[in-house]
Every structure is written in C-alpha cells, then in structure tokens.
Design a protein around this motif. Structure first.
Motif, PDB file in Angstrom:
ATOM      1  N   VAL A 354       0.856  -1.186   0.000  1.00  0.00           N
ATOM      2  CA  VAL A 354       0.000   0.000   0.000  1.00  0.00           C
ATOM      3  C   VAL A 354       0.890   1.233   0.000  1.00  0.00           C
ATOM      4  N   SER A 355       0.583   2.189  -0.850  1.00  0.00           N
ATOM      5  CA  SER A 355       1.368   3.421  -0.882  1.00  0.00           C
ATOM      6  C   SER A 355       1.018   4.299   0.307  1.00  0.00           C
ATOM      7  N   PHE A 356       1.904   5.212   0.607  1.00  0.00           N
ATOM      8  CA  PHE A 356       1.679   6.134   1.722  1.00  0.00           C
ATOM      9  C   PHE A 356       0.413   6.958   1.504  1.00  0.00           C
ATOM     10  N   CYS A 357       0.239   7.476   0.290  1.00  0.00           N
ATOM     11  CA  CYS A 357      -0.936   8.313   0.003  1.00  0.00           C
ATOM     12  C   CYS A 357      -2.228   7.507   0.121  1.00  0.00           C
ATOM     13  N   ARG A 358      -2.222   6.286  -0.381  1.00  0.00           N
ATOM     14  CA  ARG A 358      -3.416   5.454  -0.337  1.00  0.00           C
ATOM     15  C   ARG A 358      -3.782   5.084   1.102  1.00  0.00           C
TER      16      ARG A 358
END
Length: 498
Positions: A354-358
């Motif tokens: 999972v990306s930081f933004c997501r």
C-alpha cells in the motif's frame, strides 16, 4: 609417530569446505566437538593451527566426513612431542549459544569483515526479523575474526539484564572491577576499549530496549560506544535498529539481514531430510521469505503430518508459525504506539503493498502526514515491514510472519468487541471495527473475505444460530449516532451478515 598434530593451511581449507557442506560453524556447532569427544576450546585450537592430541585431531576430521586425516595434518610437526591441552584465555563465550547449522551468508560475512578489519568500525548492528539468523551470523563472523582481537566477549541480553549488571559482567571479564553506577561503568569500559582491541558481542538488544526502566541508559551506552574514540568493535544483534546509533557513518554500520537465498535455503532443507527436488519447495521458501528458523520449525510438521509432501502442506493455504516465533513477534507488537498498531491493522487488511498516500486516505480521523511517516519509519526500523519501490512511489506491506500474527490478533480483538457490544448493548466497545473496514475499500477482494470469514467462524463458535440476530441488534444501536461515532462499524456488521 607423534602423539600431537596440527593442521596445515591447505588442510584447514579442506576442513572448512567440509564443514560448510554440513552447515556447521567453525566453533559454535556443539555437535562437532561432541561427535569428536572433545571441547569447544580444543576445536578452536585446531582452527588456530595449534597442535592437539592425535586421536582428537583425527576425530575432528572424521566428524565432518574426512577419513584421510593425513592430508589435513601439517607434516612438519609429525615428530614433535605431545603437549597438553590448554584453555584459550582470550575468549569469554560462555553465554554464546550453540548453532545447529549455518548456511550461506558469504556476502554478508565478507561485508562485515571488511567493516571491522579494513574500515575499523567501532559499532555494527545486525538487524532483522526474529528467526532470520542474526545470532548465527554473529557467531560465524566471530569465528572468522576473533584472532584479530586481544579478547572476545559474548553477552546475551535475552534475560534483560540491567545496564549496571551488564557493565559489571563485561568489566569483570576483563579485570576485577567494582562498578559504582552506570556512568562510572561506561567510563571504565571505554577506558579498556581504548587500551586494547576487544570484540564485544551484545546479542538480542531488543530485549533490553523494550524495558522502559532500562532503555534510556542502554541508549546512552550505545551512544558513547559509537561516538567515543577506541580501538575495539562492538557487534550488536537486534530485531530493531537502535535509534541511539543513528544512520551509517564511517565507523558505525547497520546490516539489515534478509532471508536466505533459494540455493542456501535448499541446502538447509536437505539437512532436514528433504531431497531438494520436492514439488512446492520454492514456494515454501518464498512463503517464509527464507527465514531459517521458521523453515526449521515448520519442517517437522510437514514431515510428520504430510509425510514430507510440501505441496500438500501448501494446499492448506496457511502459514504455520511456531510458538517460539509467535511469542517474539507478539512481544514486538506490544511495544508499538496506537498509530503504529493502526497502520499494522490496515496493512493486514489490504494484504498487499500500500502506498503512503493510499494508506492516508482511509484513516477515520485525519492524521498529520509527518506522524504517519514517522510511524512507518519506526515499523521499518523494527523489521516488521516489506518495502516495494518503483519510479512513481514506494509501497509497504507486512512481513508474512508478521502478517499472520497481526491478522490473527485483528480477528480476535474484533470478535471480542462484538461479544462485549452484544452483551452490553453499547457501541463504545468498538475500537478496531470503528476505525478499520475489514474489506478493502472498493473491492470484493479475496483477502478481505478471508479476514471476514475467519471472524465469522470465530463468532459462530460463540453465538451459534443467534449470531445474525445479534448483529442486527448492533445495527439498531447505530441509528441515532453521528457518522464519526459509527465510523466503519455499520459497514463491517453488514459485511458479516452477507
């Protein structure tokens, strides 16, 4: 013929290859000196090229499968008179564990040796998740480099000694010492480290860093050892990188230890009774990310329950973790902050990078991005994360062993929240189910279904056929509550009813 022998340089190279094929360390595999009916001290003397009794010399060679011991002996000393065995006074390894087997790690050993011998590093940390082989690597390294130091001292921190107890133990191994307090003990230790080159191994640092009453003084000790001038080397093993040693410098280094590469993991499995050609062998190694201890502890189950059929075990679609590893990983998770634990639960729900933004978009209450980044960094420092990088962004997920531990905990805590809410008709018991949606948002993902199914099964065992009605009763309690108070509760209850 002489009653004492020593090994030649060429002979030691032959023995070295033979012990590597067995996965044995030079002096820390108890089976070796036990099979040879001798002691660890004598085995060390063998490796140093000292003369030892002839029958023991032969037994040491035979223990690693070398019958032609004459090819190992140094022919120039065959006519020397025998000398009695002697203890090696410059090693204090009473607390060093025995290692059953050790495979691979050649690149890491070369890197560590370069840092210590060539670069003269003062402090080195070997960091990695539980079971990854930090202690075994430290033992193998000490085997290689102990002759470069006047004295080697090994101390295990698993029993969580106080800083003053550790300092007293180390100092009295060097010379009779009275330690008044921690500050005095640190000063005395640094004095000795400045006078002579010592190799000091501190194994299992995470055990003392987790003790709130000890943490500050241990960080102070590490800070002094890494900053002050001395001619020794302190080697640390830990599940987490200590904040007090900072980032890599010319004299302070950190090695993040990963799992065994496939060829070395295959050798490990062969030593456990497999042929190395079994169906599913590569998938098993990948499932456990080459974690040596996890692989060693799961193989008896595969052999006893599945008759050695790795594919049949993998078909169960589960990750089996030994009680020993579970305990260590749970203790690590207990040290986390609320935000760090919240992130762990989200990563367990998503089951993929999972990306930081997501990740940020799914917090129930907006969190300062700097705080989230700091929490992710701390999880990474504790060896709990796997990182994925591409040209656009980085993503994070959990180590498989951690994923299993966190998922089970998530299900258990969610079930308890529902049990308490049903008994009290009060939604204030909801914590996780309020802040986390157990189905990945916007998908019908099988990973989310797996968590829901696990939770549903846990609830059915307690509530039986009354479960649907109990869940509907919870939905009625949400009617007049604010969206913030409800959070994800309604979504989770509806998903369980489906």
């Amino acid at each position: 013929m002489s009653n004492s022998l020593s090994a030649s340089t060429e002979g030691l190279a032959i023995v070295d290859k033979a012990r590597q094929r067995r996965g044995w360390t030079k002096t820390s595999t108890a089976r070796w000196w036990q099979d040879a009916h001798t002691s660890r001290a004598t085995l060390r003397r063998f490796w140093q090229g000292d003369r030892i009794q002839r029958d023991i010399f032969i037994a040491i060679c035979q223990a690693v499968g070398i019958s032609n011991w004459e090819a190992i002996a140094n022919s120039s000393n065959l006519n020397f008179e025998p000398i009695p065995e002697k203890n090696i006074p410059d090693l204090d390894w009473n607390e060093a564990p025995d290692v059953e087997s050790f495979y691979g790690r050649d690149r890491q050993l070369e890197q560590l040796e370069q840092w210590i011998i060539t670069n003269r590093c003062k402090l080195i940390a070997i960091v990695g998740i539980a079971g990854i082989g930090k202690t075994a690597l430290a033992l193998a390294l000490a085997d290689r480099i102990q002759s470069k130091f006047d004295r080697s001292i090994w101390r295990s921190l698993q029993s969580s000694p106080s800083p003053i107890s550790l300092l007293d133990s180390i100092l009295n191994a060097i010379a009779p010492t009275v330690v008044g307090d921690v500050q005095q003990g640190i000063a005395q230790l640094l004095h000795h480290l400045q006078q002579r080159p010592y190799l000091l191994i501190l194994d299992g640092l995470e055990a003392v860093l987790s003790k709130k009453e000890y943490a500050a003084e241990y960080h102070q000790l590490l800070d002094k050892l890494s900053r002050d001038r001395h001619q020794s080397c302190i080697l640390i093993t830990s599940c987490e990188q200590p904040k007090s040693i900072g980032i890599d410098t010319k004299t302070v280094r950190c090695l993040n230890l990963q799992g065994l590469p496939k060829p070395d993991a295959v050798e490990l499995l062969r030593s456990r009774g497999f042929t190395g050609k079994e169906l599913g062998l590569s998938a098993l190694i990948q499932l456990y990310r080459g974690n040596p201890l996890a692989i060693k502890l799961v193989t008896p189950l595969i052999q006893s329950v599945f008759g050695g059929n790795i594919a049949a075990f993998l078909n169960q679609n589960t990750l089996v973790i030994s009680e020993r590893l579970q305990t260590i990983l749970k203790q690590q998770c207990e040290q986390l902050s609320d935000l760090e634990r919240e992130i762990l639960y989200w990563l367990a729900i998503w089951q993929e990078p999972v990306s930081f933004c997501r990740l940020q978009t799914h917090f129930l209450i907006s969190v300062d991005p700097a705080a989230v980044l700091a929490a992710i960094a701390n999880l990474d420092r504790r060896s709990l994360l796997e990182k994925w990088f591409n040209a656009e962004e980085s993503s994070f997920t959990l180590q498989p062993l951690v994923m299993k531990i966190v998922t089970d905990e998530l299900v258990e805590r969610a079930a308890l929240e529902i049990d308490r809410a049903v008994q009290s008709n009060d939604i204030r018991h909801f914590k996780i189910l309020r802040t986390h949606w157990l189905v990945r948002p916007g998908t019908d993902d099988i990973a989310g279904d797996r968590i829901l199914n696990q939770l549903r099964e846990r609830l059915w065992r307690v509530h039986g056929a009354t479960l649907p009605e109990s869940l509907r009763q919870i939905l009625l309690l949400l009617g007049d509550r604010s969206p913030l108070a409800i959070g994800y509760i309604g979504c989770n209850i509806m998903a369980l009813l489906l």
